[in-house]
Design a protein around this motif. Structure first.
Motif, PDB file in Angstrom:
ATOM      1  N   HIS A 123       0.831  -1.206   0.000  1.00  0.00           N
ATOM      2  CA  HIS A 123       0.000   0.000   0.000  1.00  0.00           C
ATOM      3  C   HIS A 123       0.865   1.255   0.000  1.00  0.00           C
ATOM      4  CE1 HIS A 123      -2.868   2.955   1.885  1.00  0.00           C
ATOM      5  NE2 HIS A 123      -3.621   2.431   0.951  1.00  0.00           N
ATOM      6  N   THR A 124       2.059   1.158   0.582  1.00  0.00           N
ATOM      7  CA  THR A 124       2.945   2.315   0.643  1.00  0.00           C
ATOM      8  C   THR A 124       3.336   2.794  -0.748  1.00  0.00           C
ATOM      9  OG1 THR A 124       3.824   1.523   2.745  1.00  0.00           O
ATOM     10  CG2 THR A 124       5.089   3.201   1.618  1.00  0.00           C
ATOM     11  N   PHE A 125       3.616   1.872  -1.668  1.00  0.00           N
ATOM     12  CA  PHE A 125       4.002   2.350  -3.001  1.00  0.00           C
ATOM     13  C   PHE A 125       2.855   2.329  -4.012  1.00  0.00           C
ATOM     14  CE2 PHE A 125       5.841  -1.997  -2.603  1.00  0.00           C
ATOM     15  CZ  PHE A 125       5.127  -2.671  -3.581  1.00  0.00           C
ATOM     16  N   THR A 126       1.619   1.998  -3.582  1.00  0.00           N
ATOM     17  CA  THR A 126       0.467   2.119  -4.490  1.00  0.00           C
ATOM     18  C   THR A 126      -0.528   3.191  -4.057  1.00  0.00           C
ATOM     19  OG1 THR A 126      -0.776   0.392  -3.315  1.00  0.00           O
ATOM     20  CG2 THR A 126       0.583  -0.306  -5.178  1.00  0.00           C
ATOM     21  N   LYS A 127      -0.508   3.616  -2.798  1.00  0.00           N
ATOM     22  CA  LYS A 127      -1.493   4.579  -2.298  1.00  0.00           C
ATOM     23  C   LYS A 127      -1.457   5.872  -3.114  1.00  0.00           C
ATOM     24  CE  LYS A 127      -2.806   7.205   1.812  1.00  0.00           C
ATOM     25  NZ  LYS A 127      -2.406   7.600   3.180  1.00  0.00           N
ATOM     26  N   ASN A 128      -2.631   6.288  -3.593  1.00  0.00           N
ATOM     27  CA  ASN A 128      -2.779   7.497  -4.406  1.00  0.00           C
ATOM     28  C   ASN A 128      -1.906   7.468  -5.654  1.00  0.00           C
ATOM     29  OD1 ASN A 128      -4.518   8.563  -2.445  1.00  0.00           O
ATOM     30  ND2 ASN A 128      -2.817   9.475  -1.319  1.00  0.00           N
ATOM     31  N   ASN A 129      -1.438   6.313  -6.013  1.00  0.00           N
ATOM     32  CA  ASN A 129      -0.500   6.228  -7.111  1.00  0.00           C
ATOM     33  C   ASN A 129      -0.848   5.115  -8.093  1.00  0.00           C
ATOM     34  OD1 ASN A 129       2.014   7.171  -8.300  1.00  0.00           O
ATOM     35  ND2 ASN A 129       2.827   5.159  -7.762  1.00  0.00           N
ATOM     36  N   GLY A 130      -1.352   3.993  -7.572  1.00  0.00           N
ATOM     37  CA  GLY A 130      -1.646   2.861  -8.434  1.00  0.00           C
ATOM     38  C   GLY A 130      -2.687   1.945  -7.833  1.00  0.00           C
ATOM     39  N   LEU A 131      -2.998   0.922  -8.587  1.00  0.00           N
ATOM     40  CA  LEU A 131      -4.019  -0.046  -8.190  1.00  0.00           C
ATOM     41  C   LEU A 131      -3.432  -1.063  -7.224  1.00  0.00           C
ATOM     42  CD1 LEU A 131      -6.927  -1.195  -8.887  1.00  0.00           C
ATOM     43  CD2 LEU A 131      -5.771  -2.585 -10.610  1.00  0.00           C
ATOM     44  N   CYS A 132      -4.212  -1.406  -6.215  1.00  0.00           N
ATOM     45  CA  CYS A 132      -3.794  -2.450  -5.270  1.00  0.00           C
ATOM     46  C   CYS A 132      -4.993  -3.371  -5.040  1.00  0.00           C
ATOM     47  CB  CYS A 132      -3.321  -1.853  -3.949  1.00  0.00           C
ATOM     48  SG  CYS A 132      -2.806  -3.086  -2.731  1.00  0.00           S
ATOM     49  N   ILE A 133      -4.792  -4.654  -5.331  1.00  0.00           N
ATOM     50  CA  ILE A 133      -5.853  -5.637  -5.136  1.00  0.00           C
ATOM     51  C   ILE A 133      -5.339  -6.699  -4.167  1.00  0.00           C
ATOM     52  CG2 ILE A 133      -7.431  -7.258  -6.246  1.00  0.00           C
ATOM     53  CD1 ILE A 133      -6.964  -5.851  -8.872  1.00  0.00           C
ATOM     54  N   CYS A 134      -5.986  -6.806  -3.019  1.00  0.00           N
ATOM     55  CA  CYS A 134      -5.661  -7.855  -2.056  1.00  0.00           C
ATOM     56  C   CYS A 134      -6.412  -9.117  -2.467  1.00  0.00           C
ATOM     57  CB  CYS A 134      -6.080  -7.442  -0.651  1.00  0.00           C
ATOM     58  SG  CYS A 134      -5.263  -5.970  -0.075  1.00  0.00           S
ATOM     59  N   CYS A 135      -5.683 -10.176  -2.696  1.00  0.00           N
ATOM     60  CA  CYS A 135      -6.306 -11.376  -3.248  1.00  0.00           C
ATOM     61  C   CYS A 135      -6.195 -12.554  -2.298  1.00  0.00           C
ATOM     62  CB  CYS A 135      -5.659 -11.742  -4.577  1.00  0.00           C
ATOM     63  SG  CYS A 135      -5.961 -10.513  -5.853  1.00  0.00           S
ATOM     64  N   GLU A 136      -7.226 -13.391  -2.369  1.00  0.00           N
ATOM     65  CA  GLU A 136      -7.278 -14.590  -1.547  1.00  0.00           C
ATOM     66  C   GLU A 136      -7.756 -15.742  -2.425  1.00  0.00           C
ATOM     67  OE1 GLU A 136      -9.017 -16.020   2.811  1.00  0.00           O
ATOM     68  OE2 GLU A 136      -9.718 -14.146   1.912  1.00  0.00           O
ATOM     69  N   VAL A 137      -7.109 -16.893  -2.240  1.00  0.00           N
ATOM     70  CA  VAL A 137      -7.474 -18.091  -3.003  1.00  0.00           C
ATOM     71  C   VAL A 137      -8.026 -19.118  -2.029  1.00  0.00           C
ATOM     72  CG1 VAL A 137      -6.677 -19.946  -4.502  1.00  0.00           C
ATOM     73  CG2 VAL A 137      -5.699 -17.649  -4.734  1.00  0.00           C
ATOM     74  N   TYR A 138      -9.262 -19.563  -2.281  1.00  0.00           N
ATOM     75  CA  TYR A 138      -9.891 -20.607  -1.467  1.00  0.00           C
ATOM     76  C   TYR A 138      -9.709 -21.944  -2.179  1.00  0.00           C
ATOM     77  CZ  TYR A 138     -12.252 -17.039   1.337  1.00  0.00           C
ATOM     78  OH  TYR A 138     -12.529 -15.997   2.174  1.00  0.00           O
ATOM     79  N   THR A 139      -9.184 -22.898  -1.476  1.00  0.00           N
ATOM     80  CA  THR A 139      -9.042 -24.247  -2.032  1.00  0.00           C
ATOM     81  C   THR A 139      -9.762 -25.235  -1.131  1.00  0.00           C
ATOM     82  OG1 THR A 139      -6.943 -24.564  -0.865  1.00  0.00           O
ATOM     83  CG2 THR A 139      -6.826 -23.732  -3.122  1.00  0.00           C
ATOM     84  N   GLY A 140     -10.258 -26.297  -1.720  1.00  0.00           N
ATOM     85  CA  GLY A 140     -10.996 -27.304  -0.966  1.00  0.00           C
ATOM     86  C   GLY A 140     -12.297 -27.615  -1.659  1.00  0.00           C
ATOM     87  N   PRO A 141     -13.243 -28.225  -0.929  1.00  0.00           N
ATOM     88  CA  PRO A 141     -14.553 -28.531  -1.522  1.00  0.00           C
ATOM     89  C   PRO A 141     -15.206 -27.257  -2.059  1.00  0.00           C
ATOM     90  CG  PRO A 141     -14.311 -29.631   0.590  1.00  0.00           C
ATOM     91  CD  PRO A 141     -13.134 -28.715   0.462  1.00  0.00           C
TER      92      PRO A 141
END
Length: 1097
Positions: A700-718
């Protein structure tokens, strides 16, 4: 299961397309069910969706169930036959829609209600999951599902029917469009101006300009009325009038600011109208010489008594207030009719001397043009008249007390504007056609024979009023405010009309102010005012609001200086009109699919013109009052925006945000990328954002007000469980980002493996040009203990990022990023603390009862003792858990998780720019240094070079960085990168990879081949030998990093790249491990080898 899909259902010409067939799903007696269906055709009983649409829903019954179901519908009580279309505790029932047995319900208004709707009960349709998933034999349904049948699940009713039932049940008083809107608006528009100022206005402006003034004011109110009608018919309207309409269209910021000043304006308007009434009464007292104290104090006394009486009528209930309004309207209409009758009654000498000659063409011609006097002009006269046209929101202000606000507000408001405008124009033209501008009042001022009239109509009619040119006269349109009383057939009726106009307007304002204020307080836009939200009685009367309005009105009556406050009040009303017009324009301009007003006679550009016109009129009436109004509104707007009330009304502001974002995204798509505009747009594999806060913080420090930041999560299992968990957590995790002021998005995917999920995110994330160009992940600290498949997935993600031409950043900190265990322990301790507090509250309650109980307290001591023991046990449990988890809490881990939130002290960011990757390795640390937290850190550059060209290499690097305009503190040329590492370091590396080596050279060929097939992920001797030099380099680099950068705040290092299919996963992980071991926070960066820096302007 019995389906009952007999051909008769489809072939019967009388059958309806919506049928509810109650079918018994009994897996034990299918045969009996089939026999029943074949032998006994279903019976139907009709029930309607709405009063207008009959025979659209039929319910068919199982044989033998009809009588029980009839009993249920009649009594509304639960019996053994109380059925729910998908109540499956014991038996399964389905709706039969279009001849097909399904849980899908037919369209119904009750599914679309808000929770807590006063006009009907909200029902929950089956979820998509319930319809989509396989049907279980016994589905547990929520408690009270059976009651939904009684609430309308099987007997649909529209909003009108439900509203009627509610009214009959609770005794609510609801008004139609005539009594609720038309009467109220007409009374509020017709003010005292009609009787005592309109003649003066037409005298100054003349008939021509006078009519234009009336029509101009009407144009403002008519446009506002059209906008109000459009907004009011775009969905169900609750109480709150102008505030409700504006806040639901433009949001709480505009609604909250205008709602408060609009309610205040109505409260002060009560004082204005009451003082107008009191002044008229005092004038009558003066004529009869019966002044009580003096004029000012008499106004205060009469005003106080009047307000108390009006308050009594209002508090008595809306029904009494409405009756009083009807009576006042009748008086007002009689007074107006009395004036028109008076114009045709033959005049007498006394009235002629005062300028009244009945209808005369010469007077009409003389008074047609303007004759502005006393410094007056068109706009000043318009400013005086305009308040007489206001009051069009009187009906909308009690929208909560109307039977059908959507129909009543447009019809009543527009008709009231039409009727009152016709009356104003009629009175103005009639008065100016009958009465001259100046008259002496002396019956002896007749024309002398031989006198030249010079075109004077009065002279032609036999009266000489020429001396009025040189000295002031007391009669005529310009001088006498009581022209209507003089012209009327019976003068006292005009006085009664003045009383009616002032009292009705005061009463309407006295009701409007508390209603609007109550709606504002209910929404909790201003938390300190929530006290006034409470209502009393069957109509939810805002008694507290009435008292507050009474206090405000009394204060201004006692001050009795309304000449200063009156322009501000008019401007407050105009500000409301302007915002209503702007709301209509804004909602239309936003093109939201939810903007579907039933009232079609409006135009968005006309509404915008109306808003601008209102703003212009504000300055015409009084420029300084307009500035004060704007200042107050701006202050309240900023306050509400800062407080951010937790409401979501689907305002047009939200819709316009979306439209603007969409337009900008589309416009951006047409723009080619340029290196000067490059910015890091990152996918950060944080999982849930709160689990790895440090990884999010540094990204976030180098994207805030400057670029896109997407926090991603991958769910695995049933898949089913993953999708359910993912959908339920999306809003919560995005809300966490917003609450913690992280300018980032949250995205999640459910996939068969971690790598597949990340692959989907890398390909599908982003929109147009706003697509991620950099992948940020944390270093896999547990790779040596993890399963081979996990390591393969992790390294595979890096390969996939390079395949998709994304930059790669791997971040490593000594403590690791994952704090899920800490959060889990904290959650457990919070629960235990809540239990302890609840226990303490119970003990205190018991002690309080014991003190009250007297002799009974003796018998409760045992129970108290037991509770105390229980409390001691609980406290000991808490202490035990705290001691148990003291290691898990890991203070160092918590500190590490917040290290990037803190301001970095003076120090360095060491950049080991070993390989040219397009400039990302140098751009990331540069962006960090322009942030507040990192601005005290200097950049030190490390790069490889030859020992005999150190100074030349420094100059080349310095020249390159200066062209890029990147400041640096120092440049270091490392000449011994390719030297062999020392024996201890190499020995550590060999010991680290030993568990993952195949050692095939020590085995026979057959065994070696077998091992390769069984453990393809192991490092072969051939591979290790082929990449020995590269392995040496990683170990050597770590030695150099330990030597030069151990004290740095942050290290940014070129990430080594492993060739696909050549370097094994475990060897690559060993390189990353040894490279970043025992160092400060380290960013291993590799760009996509496309330029992200340029020295061209």
């Amino acid at each position: 299961m019995s389906m009952n899909n007999s051909p008769n259902v489809f072939l019967d010409p009388n059958a309806n397309r919506f049928q509810v067939n109650i079918i018994n799903e009994s897996h034990d007696n299918n045969e009996a069910s089939q026999e029943d269906v074949g032998s006994d055709p279903p019976h139907y009983e009709e029930t309607s969706f709405t009063d207008e649409a009959h025979n659209r829903l039929r319910i068919s019954y199982r044989p033998g169930k009809r009588e029980l179901y009839d009993n249920f519908l009649q009594s509304g009580e639960k019996t053994e036959a109380s059925l729910h279309p998908y109540d499956t505790h014991n038996k399964m029932y389905y709706l039969q829609t279009f001849g097909h047995n399904t849980m899908d319900p037919v369209p119904k208004i009750d599914y679309y209600r808000n929770t807590g709707s006063v006009s009907g009960n909200k029902l929950n349709r089956p979820s998509l999951l319930e319809i989509h998933e396989q049907l279980a034999k016994n589905i547990a349904v929520s408690t009270g599902s059976v009651e939904r049948v009684a609430n309308g699940e099987s007997t649909a009713g529209d909003e009108t029917t439900a509203s009627k039932e509610e009214e009959n049940k609770t005794g609510l008083v609801k008004f139609g469009w005539v009594k609720g809107v038309l009467v109220r608006c007409m009374l509020n528009i017709w003010g005292v101006m009609l009787f005592i100022r309109l003649s003066w206005i037409v005298g100054q402006a003349g008939i021509g300009l006078g009519v234009i003034i009336i029509l101009l004011a009407t144009m403002v109110t008519s446009i506002t009325g059209l906008s109000t009608s459009a907004i009011a018919t775009n969905g169900f309207v609750r109480g709150g009038g102008a505030y409700y309409l504006i806040s639901r269209s433009l949001g709480p910021e505009f609604g909250g600011s205008i709602g408060l000043i609009f309610a205040f304006a109505n409260a002060v308007a009560v004082a204005m109208y009451v003082v107008g009434f009191a002044e008229t009464v005092v004038e009558l007292l003066k004529e009869s010489d019966t002044i009580m104290v003096d004029e000012s104090n008499d106004i205060r006394i009469i005003g106080t008594i009047t307000v108390v009486c009006l308050l009594g009528i209002s508090v008595a209930g809306m029904e009494w207030e409405a009756k009083a309004q009807v009576i006042l309207l009748v008086v007002l209409l009689i007074a107006i009719a009395n004036f028109f009758i008076g114009t045709v009654i033959p005049t007498n000498n006394e009235k002629k001397a005062r300028g009244f000659f009945n209808y005369q063409a010469s007077i009409f011609a003389e008074n047609f043009g303007p004759d502005f006097r006393g410094g007056e002009g068109f706009f000043s006269v318009f400013a005086i008249f305009f308040p007489a046209a206001t009051g069009i929101l009187a009906g909308a202000n009690i929208s909560g007390d109307l039977k059908d606000p959507q129909g009543a507000i447009p019809k009543g408001t527009m008709l009231a504007i039409l009727i009152t405008t016709v009356a104003y124009i009629g009175v103005a033209i009639c008065a100016a056609s009958c009465v001259v501008r100046d008259a002496t009042g002396n019956i002896n001022d007749t024309v002398v024979s031989g006198m030249s009239c010079n075109g004077s109509s009065a002279c032609n009619l036999g009266y000489d009023f020429s001396r009025c040119r040189n000295q002031p006269c007391d009669y005529g349109l310009m001088n006498n405010f009581q022209v209507m009383s003089m012209v009327s057939g019976f003068g006292p009726l005009i006085t009664a009309g003045i009383f009616s106009a002032t009292l009705s307007s005061a009463l309407a304002s006295l009701v409007s102010a508390p209603k609007v204020f109550q709606a504002l307080c209910k929404d909790n836009v201003y938390k300190g005012l929530h006290f006034f939200a409470k209502g009393y009685g069957k109509n939810n009367e805002p008694i507290r609001g009435y008292v507050l309005t009474f206090v405000i009105a009394m204060a201004f009556i006692l001050i009795a200086e309304l000449n200063t406050i009156a322009p501000i009040i008019s401007n407050f009303f105009l500000a409301s009109y302007a915002l209503i017009n702007f709301s209509c324009f804004h909602a239309s301009y936003a093109k939201s699919p939810g903007w579907r007003p039933a009232f079609r006679y409006y135009n968005m550009w006309v509404s915008l013109f109306g808003a601008l016109l209102c703003c212009g009129v504000m300055f015409v009436i009084n420029w300084w009052a307009a500035l004060i109004t704007y200042a107050i509104e701006l202050f309240l707007y900023i306050y509400v925006t800062y407080k951010k009330p937790e409401v979501n009304w689907g305002s047009s502001t939200q819709a316009l945000y979306y439209i603007n974002a969409l337009d900008s995204a589309l416009a951006l798509t047409a723009v080619e990328d340029h290196v000067k505009n490059f910015r890091p747009q990152c996918i950060a594999l944080t999982g849930a954002p709160m689990i790895r806060p440090a990884l999010l913080d540094i990204t976030h420090t180098f994207t805030k007000n400057n670029g896109l930041c997407i926090c991603c999560e991958v769910y695995t299992g049933p898949r089913k469980l993953c999708v359910k968990e993912m959908n339920s957590g999306m809003a919560k995790k995005q809300a966490w980002l917003t609450k913690n002021k992280r300018k980032a998005f949250y995205a999640a995917v459910a996939a068969d493996s971690f790598r597949d999920g990340v692959k989907s995110l890398l390909q599908a994330s982003g929109l147009g040009r706003m697509k991620p160009n950099t992948l940020v992940i944390g270093f896999k600290k547990d790779w040596r203990n993890a399963a081979a498949s996990q390591v393969e997935n992790y390294v595979g993600v890096i390969h996939d990022a390079f395949d998709f031409e994304l930059g790669m950043i791997i971040i490593r900190i000594s403590q690791g990023f994952d704090i899920s265990q800490v959060l889990q322990v904290q959650e457990e301790l919070e629960k235990l603390e809540q239990e302890r507090l609840a226990l303490e509250a119970t003990i205190k309650e018991n002690e309080f009862e014991e003190e009250k109980s007297g002799i009974c307290g003796f018998f409760r001591k045992a129970r108290k003792l037991n509770i105390s023991k229980h409390e001691t046990k609980k406290e000991s449990t808490i202490n035990t858990i705290q001691s148990m988890h003291v290691g898990e809490f890991n203070q160092k881990l918590l500190e590490a998780s917040t290290q990037f939130k803190k301001k970095q002290g003076k120090g360095t960011i060491d950049i080991w720019w070993l390989f040219d990757d397009g400039g990302l390795t140098i751009l990331i640390p540069y962006i960090l240094t322009i942030r507040k937290k990192w601005k005290n850190c200097k950049l030190r550059i490390f790069t490889g070079g030859k020992a005999n060209r150190i100074e030349e290499e420094k100059l080349v690097m310095a020249s390159l960085l200066s062209k890029f305009r990147i400041k640096f503190a120092d440049i270091n040329i490392i000449c011994d990168i390719n030297m062999k590492p020392n024996k201890e370091s190499w020995k550590f590396f060999e010991e680290m990879i030993e568990p993952y080596r195949l050692h095939e050279s020590c085995k026979d060929i057959t065994t070696a081949e077998k091992l390769k097939r069984e453990t393809p992920w192991k490092i072969t001797d051939a591979e290790l030998e082929a990449f020995k030099e590269k392995s040496y380099r990683q170990v050597r680099l770590n030695e150099l990093l330990q030597e030069h950068s151990r004290a740095a705040n942050l290290i940014v290092l070129s990430l080594p790249v492993a060739r696909k299919g050549v370097v094994s996963d475990y060897l690559y992980m060993a390189w990353l491990e040894i490279l970043s071991k025992n160092l400060p926070p380290t960013l291993m960066v590799r760009g996509n080898h496309k330029n992200v820096l340029t020295f061209y302007s």
